[in-house]
Motif scaffolding. Structure first.
Motif, PDB file in Angstrom:
ATOM      1  N   UNK A 142       0.858  -1.181   0.000  1.00 13.99           N
ATOM      2  CA  UNK A 142       0.000   0.000   0.000  1.00 13.99           C
ATOM      3  C   UNK A 142       0.889   1.223   0.000  1.00 13.99           C
ATOM      4  N   UNK A 143       0.664   2.116  -0.951  1.00 14.08           N
ATOM      5  CA  UNK A 143       1.489   3.307  -1.097  1.00 14.08           C
ATOM      6  C   UNK A 143       0.886   4.463  -0.301  1.00 14.08           C
ATOM      7  N   UNK A 144       1.692   5.030   0.609  1.00 13.97           N
ATOM      8  CA  UNK A 144       1.300   6.207   1.392  1.00 13.97           C
ATOM      9  C   UNK A 144       2.329   7.277   1.084  1.00 13.97           C
ATOM     10  N   UNK A 145       1.931   8.266   0.284  1.00 13.29           N
ATOM     11  CA  UNK A 145       2.908   9.249  -0.176  1.00 13.29           C
ATOM     12  C   UNK A 145       3.968   8.516  -0.986  1.00 13.29           C
ATOM     13  N   UNK A 146       5.230   8.650  -0.588  1.00 11.42           N
ATOM     14  CA  UNK A 146       6.329   7.967  -1.278  1.00 11.42           C
ATOM     15  C   UNK A 146       6.727   6.671  -0.578  1.00 11.42           C
ATOM     16  N   UNK A 147       6.029   6.328   0.493  1.00  7.01           N
ATOM     17  CA  UNK A 147       6.392   5.149   1.288  1.00  7.01           C
ATOM     18  C   UNK A 147       5.534   3.944   0.915  1.00  7.01           C
ATOM     19  N   UNK A 148       6.197   2.834   0.621  1.00  5.69           N
ATOM     20  CA  UNK A 148       5.495   1.581   0.338  1.00  5.69           C
ATOM     21  C   UNK A 148       5.364   0.820   1.648  1.00  5.69           C
ATOM     22  N   UNK A 149       4.115   0.604   2.078  1.00  4.30           N
ATOM     23  CA  UNK A 149       3.830  -0.050   3.347  1.00  4.30           C
ATOM     24  C   UNK A 149       3.275  -1.447   3.105  1.00  4.30           C
ATOM     25  N   UNK A 150       3.450  -2.293   4.096  1.00  2.00           N
ATOM     26  CA  UNK A 150       2.921  -3.653   4.029  1.00  2.00           C
ATOM     27  C   UNK A 150       1.696  -3.759   4.919  1.00  2.00           C
ATOM     28  N   UNK A 151       0.606  -4.178   4.316  1.00  2.00           N
ATOM     29  CA  UNK A 151      -0.653  -4.367   5.037  1.00  2.00           C
ATOM     30  C   UNK A 151      -0.973  -5.846   5.139  1.00  2.00           C
ATOM     31  N   UNK A 152      -1.675  -6.196   6.205  1.00  2.00           N
ATOM     32  CA  UNK A 152      -2.349  -7.483   6.241  1.00  2.00           C
ATOM     33  C   UNK A 152      -3.690  -7.293   5.545  1.00  2.00           C
ATOM     34  N   UNK A 153      -4.099  -8.262   4.768  1.00  2.00           N
ATOM     35  CA  UNK A 153      -5.442  -8.317   4.222  1.00  2.00           C
ATOM     36  C   UNK A 153      -6.234  -9.187   5.178  1.00  2.00           C
ATOM     37  N   UNK A 154      -7.349  -8.650   5.650  1.00  2.00           N
ATOM     38  CA  UNK A 154      -8.231  -9.394   6.551  1.00  2.00           C
ATOM     39  C   UNK A 154      -9.598  -9.507   5.888  1.00  2.00           C
TER      40      UNK A 154
END
Length: 163
Positions: A142-154
């Protein structure tokens, strides 16, 4: 409200500029007006003493992102895209009421399951979602601004029309 609540869901390492950019690009008033009018979305609010203290948004349809599509069941017909309450209402009936109303809305639309993405570092939100029947199904980026974050899908399967 989105500008107040979105940063609460972000991991501590996320730069404030990235959170601010996400809010400016995706959570401004004009965008929310479009969401409220869109037929493929439900935007719900929860009020306490006449003041809005939280909101949620369901986006109907199958996920488009390959990583999410690979994680969720065939029943997943809506994304719980947003679910936030002001911090002073965390752990209160307002948060529970909002989730209940959101799941009921999905059930009324005939959705078999609802999915969401939650940052892997947001343990408070993960506990809340587990308490409401969501289980981890996979991961997504998941992209937040320029940061690529890792999400859990629930995902949560809905039983009956009431969710």
């Amino acid at each position: 409200m989105a500008a107040q609540t979105f940063p609460l869901a972000c991991p501590a390492h996320l730069a404030a500029a990235d959170a601010d950019a996400f809010v400016a690009d995706h959570l401004d008033a004009a965008t929310f007006r479009r969401h409220v009018r869109a037929r493929d979305r439900d935007v719900l609010v929860v009020e306490v003493a006449g003041a809005i203290v939280g909101y949620s948004m369901l986006v109907y349809g199958r996920p488009a992102a390959e990583d999410v599509l690979a994680a969720v069941s065939e029943q997943a017909g809506a994304e719980l895209s947003k679910c936030y309450v002001l911090p002073e209402h965390h752990g209160t009936p307002a948060a529970v009421e909002l989730m209940s109303a959101t799941l009921q809305a999905a059930g009324r639309r005939g959705v078999g399951a609802v999915w969401l993405g939650v940052n892997q570092g947001n343990e408070r939100a993960q506990r809340f979602y587990r308490k409401h029947g969501f289980a981890r199904a996979g991961v997504r980026q998941f992209l937040v601004g320029a940061s690529r974050e890792s999400d859990y899908v629930m995902e949560r399967t809905l039983t009956g029309a009431a969710g």
